[in-house]
Scaffold this motif. Structure first.
Motif, short mmCIF file in Angstrom:
data_model
loop_
_atom_site.label_atom_id
_atom_site.label_comp_id
_atom_site.label_asym_id
_atom_site.label_seq_id
_atom_site.Cartn_x
_atom_site.Cartn_y
_atom_site.Cartn_z
N PHE A 9 11.00 56.05 22.95
CA PHE A 9 10.90 57.34 22.29
C PHE A 9 11.42 57.23 20.87
N VAL A 58 12.26 61.05 29.29
CA VAL A 58 11.36 60.31 28.40
C VAL A 58 9.92 60.75 28.66
N ARG A 84 12.88 65.40 19.99
CA ARG A 84 12.99 64.09 19.32
C ARG A 84 13.21 64.22 17.82
#
Length: 95
Positions: A9, A58, A84
């Motif tokens: 990620f 994730v 994120r």
């Protein structure tokens, strides 16, 4: 294959609290080493159910938390936000 090729990620903007930076310095640990572990799925010192929660995070875009003990007795948490946009290195008591 490099560690960046194994990234699970994006970290987004990476920040650290002053206390976390001091703890890393005192333990002679490079923050990048822990960030790479975090980003490639080595969640550190977590129970199995929290490892699985991170794997699910994730896949589904949830918050990710890693916990790394230092030789000085301190621990560093690394938290990547669900969107994120950012990743923070901090001490657990700063959460």
């Amino acid at each position: 294959m490099t560690a960046l090729n194994k990234a699970k990620f994006s970290l987004g903007q990476t920040v650290a609290t002053p206390s976390a930076l001091t703890a890393l310095d005192q333990a002679a640990v490079n923050a990048l080493t822990l960030l790479l572990r975090h980003q490639t799925g080595d969640w550190g010192n977590l129970p199995a159910e929290d490892w699985q929660s991170n794997e699910d995070a994730v896949k589904h875009g949830w918050r990710i938390l890693s916990n790394y003990p230092l030789t000085t007795g301190e621990r560093i948490w690394i938290i990547t936000e669900a969107d994120r946009s950012s990743t923070t290195l901090l001490l657990p008591e700063e959460y």
